[in-house]
Design an enzyme around this catalytic site. Structure first.
Site, PDB file in Angstrom:
ATOM      1  N   GLY A  69       0.831  -1.197   0.000  1.00 48.07           N
ATOM      2  CA  GLY A  69       0.000   0.000   0.000  1.00 48.07           C
ATOM      3  C   GLY A  69       0.867   1.249   0.000  1.00 48.07           C
ATOM      4  N   GLN A 178      -7.647   0.849   4.219  1.00 53.80           N
ATOM      5  CA  GLN A 178      -8.527   0.334   5.274  1.00 53.80           C
ATOM      6  C   GLN A 178      -9.957   0.108   4.777  1.00 53.80           C
ATOM      7  OE1 GLN A 178      -7.742  -0.659   8.365  1.00 53.80           O
ATOM      8  NE2 GLN A 178      -5.611  -0.020   8.284  1.00 53.80           N
ATOM      9  N   SER A 198      -3.972  -2.589  -0.142  1.00 52.74           N
ATOM     10  CA  SER A 198      -2.901  -3.480   0.305  1.00 52.74           C
ATOM     11  C   SER A 198      -3.462  -4.840   0.725  1.00 52.74           C
ATOM     12  CB  SER A 198      -2.176  -2.837   1.488  1.00 52.74           C
ATOM     13  OG  SER A 198      -1.218  -3.725   2.005  1.00 52.74           O
ATOM     14  N   THR A 236       9.451  -8.843 -12.456  1.00 54.02           N
ATOM     15  CA  THR A 236       8.665 -10.076 -12.528  1.00 54.02           C
ATOM     16  C   THR A 236       7.610 -10.071 -11.434  1.00 54.02           C
ATOM     17  OG1 THR A 236      10.525 -11.226 -13.473  1.00 54.02           O
ATOM     18  CG2 THR A 236       8.819 -12.597 -12.463  1.00 54.02           C
ATOM     19  N   CYS A 324       5.230   4.574  18.752  1.00 52.14           N
ATOM     20  CA  CYS A 324       6.336   3.932  19.470  1.00 52.14           C
ATOM     21  C   CYS A 324       7.251   3.165  18.513  1.00 52.14           C
ATOM     22  CB  CYS A 324       5.801   2.982  20.531  1.00 52.14           C
ATOM     23  SG  CYS A 324       4.672   1.766  19.869  1.00 52.14           S
TER      24      CYS A 324
HETATM   25  C1  LIG Z   1      -1.393  -0.142   6.333  1.00 52.80           C
HETATM   26  C2  LIG Z   1      -1.716   1.116   5.633  1.00 52.80           C
HETATM   27  C3  LIG Z   1      -0.900   1.597   4.595  1.00 52.80           C
HETATM   28  C4  LIG Z   1       0.379   0.918   4.193  1.00 52.80           C
HETATM   29  O1  LIG Z   1       0.167  -0.319   3.587  1.00 52.80           O
HETATM   30  P1  LIG Z   1       1.411  -1.347   3.510  1.00 52.80           P
HETATM   31  O2  LIG Z   1       0.960  -2.393   2.553  1.00 52.80           O
HETATM   32  O3  LIG Z   1       1.614  -1.857   4.893  1.00 52.80           O
HETATM   33  O4  LIG Z   1       2.570  -0.569   3.007  1.00 52.80           O
HETATM   34  C5  LIG Z   1      -1.275   2.762   3.974  1.00 52.80           C
HETATM   35  N1  LIG Z   1      -2.395   3.422   4.324  1.00 52.80           N
HETATM   36  C6  LIG Z   1      -3.209   2.998   5.294  1.00 52.80           C
HETATM   37  C7  LIG Z   1      -4.455   3.747   5.609  1.00 52.80           C
HETATM   38  C8  LIG Z   1      -2.893   1.830   5.992  1.00 52.80           C
HETATM   39  O5  LIG Z   1      -3.692   1.413   6.972  1.00 52.80           O
END
Ligand SMILES: *Cc1c(COP(=O)(O)O)cnc(C)c1O
Length: 396
Positions: A69, A178, A198, A236, A324
């Site tokens: 993502g 999300q 993602s 690929t 954190c």
């Molecule tokens: C988790 C998340 C991402 C990043 O996705 P990844 O595949 O972990 O890089 C981006 N935007 C939102 C809102 C997310 O919750």
């Protein structure tokens, strides 16, 4: 163990793993080759692309697979900026985006001469449409607003934002990581030009994402090399990942209604119980325009990190409102953007369900939260002052 951190990542569903396995072993052909096992890989990619595009009401050739993502977010912003900067260098986004958007914006500002407007949100985390419209200038080339927030769960008025973008002839990107598979999305109805998603957030594998790019949007290649992904993202293909993503998408969409109804019921139950049984707490995010699986609370006079660690000792896995991971204890930019004071932002806890979460899990978790919050408060000098009437609550 009770896993309530599904906004961070989800368990890869067994049917997803099973669908992926052959593409690690017997079906290992390179999709760019022409013999039989290679063709099988290519067909599997095509099938996944069709599932995903179908869900969005898009065309298969508008789906570009990425490694995450974050990559999709980076690509959308950086490449749109380079392609459209002659028209203007202004981008509008919000203060509550994921770091994959915010840090990309910072880069574009610092290194590429972009001008970025970071919109405020209201106390529920909602973007104000008048402010968005007011921020638009003749230089504005892109609006990027997330579909639903990963920390507080607030869902944005995406259709209205899309309409505004369309009216002013500005590209509209949404980080739907999300939302995809959890909320119905139509790229045409919502006037979305680019959309990020993602795999690992919807019970698919890690290391796979996609960027939807509407046909006609001028956007530069992200990785140069071979002809994969219509020459826009060479390399690929991650065949097992793409296969797993397709299966996870199909499952998410087929079960969406039932799953989100069940989650909403559990979520509302949990919110009700915490509100009723834990004094001096506050729900963060919109009371009902929120993701069905997200519950985010601040517990005054309690350190979110301490609460998290003590829940962990009970086998409950959640997340706090502090960054954190970066080694700092800065409170979340999202919680500050909805106007929480530092202390309250520091006292927050995010619980995100999956379709495996049960009422028993919720009851056990609420019981433990009650117990731990009480215990931590007895050790807090601030709470002592509050009880003695020497300090006021910041949230009631
Ligand atoms: C988790 C998340 C991402 C990043 O996705 P990844 O595949 O972990 O890089 C981006 N935007 C939102 C809102 C997310 O919750």
């Amino acid at each position: 163990m009770i896993y309530l951190d599904n906004a961070a990542t989800t368990k890869t569903a067994p049917e997803v793993v099973n669908a992926m396995l052959p593409y690690f072993s017997e079906l290992y052909g390179n999709p760019s080759s022409i013999y039989t096992i290679a063709k099988k890989s290519k067909e599997a990619i095509t099938a996944s692309r069709e599932i995903i595009s179908g869900v969005l009401g898009a065309k298969p050739e508008e789906i570009y697979f990425t490694a995450s993502g974050s990559e999709a977010d980076n690509w959308a912003l950086k490449a749109a900026f380079e392609a459209y900067k002659r028209k203007g260098k202004h981008i509008i986004t919000t203060k509550i985006e994921h770091h994959a958007i915010l840090h990309t914006c910072k880069y574009l500002e610092k290194e590429r001469g972009a001008r970025i407007t970071y919109l405020d949100v209201d106390e529920n985390g909602v973007v104000q449409l008048e402010q968005l419209e007011h921020a638009i200038t003749p230089e504005t080339i892109l609006i990027s607003v997330m579909f639903a927030n990963n920390e507080i769960g607030t869902i944005q008025p995406i259709k209205d934002i899309g309409l505004i973008a369309r009216k002013h002839d500005i590209l509209f990107h949404t980080d739907a990581v999300q939302a995809f598979g959890r909320l119905p999305i139509s790229v045409d109805e919502y006037h979305i030009d680019m959309l990020s998603s993602s795999g690992h957030k919807i019970n698919g594998p890690k290391g796979i994402g996609f960027l939807y790019i509407r046909k006609g949007v001028k956007i530069q290649s992200f990785v140069h090399g071979g002809d994969q992904e219509r020459k826009r993202r060479a390399g690929t293909e991650n065949v097992p990942g793409i296969v797993g993503y397709g299966v996870a998408t199909k499952y998410a969409v087929e079960t969406m209604r039932e799953r989100t109804q069940k989650e909403s019921k559990l979520g509302n139950y949990m919110i009700q119980r915490i509100n009723d049984e834990v004094p001096n707490c506050k729900l963060n995010g919109h009371p009902f325009k929120r993701l069905s699986n997200n519950v985010n609370f601040s517990f005054e006079f309690v350190e979110g990190e301490s609460l998290l660690i003590m829940l962990n000792m009970e086998g409950i896995y959640a997340s706090s409102g502090s960054a954190c991971t970066s080694g700092s204890l800065d409170p979340s930019h999202v919680l500050l953007a909805i106007g929480l004071p530092y202390e309250i932002a520091h006292s927050s806890l995010r619980l995100t369900f999956s379709d495996e979460t049960t009422k028993e899990d919720i009851d056990f978790t609420v019981d433990k939260i009650k117990e731990i919050v009480k215990k931590l408060r007895t050790m807090s000098p601030l709470y002592e002052d509050f009880v003695a009437g020497k300090r006021k609550s910041m949230i009631q």
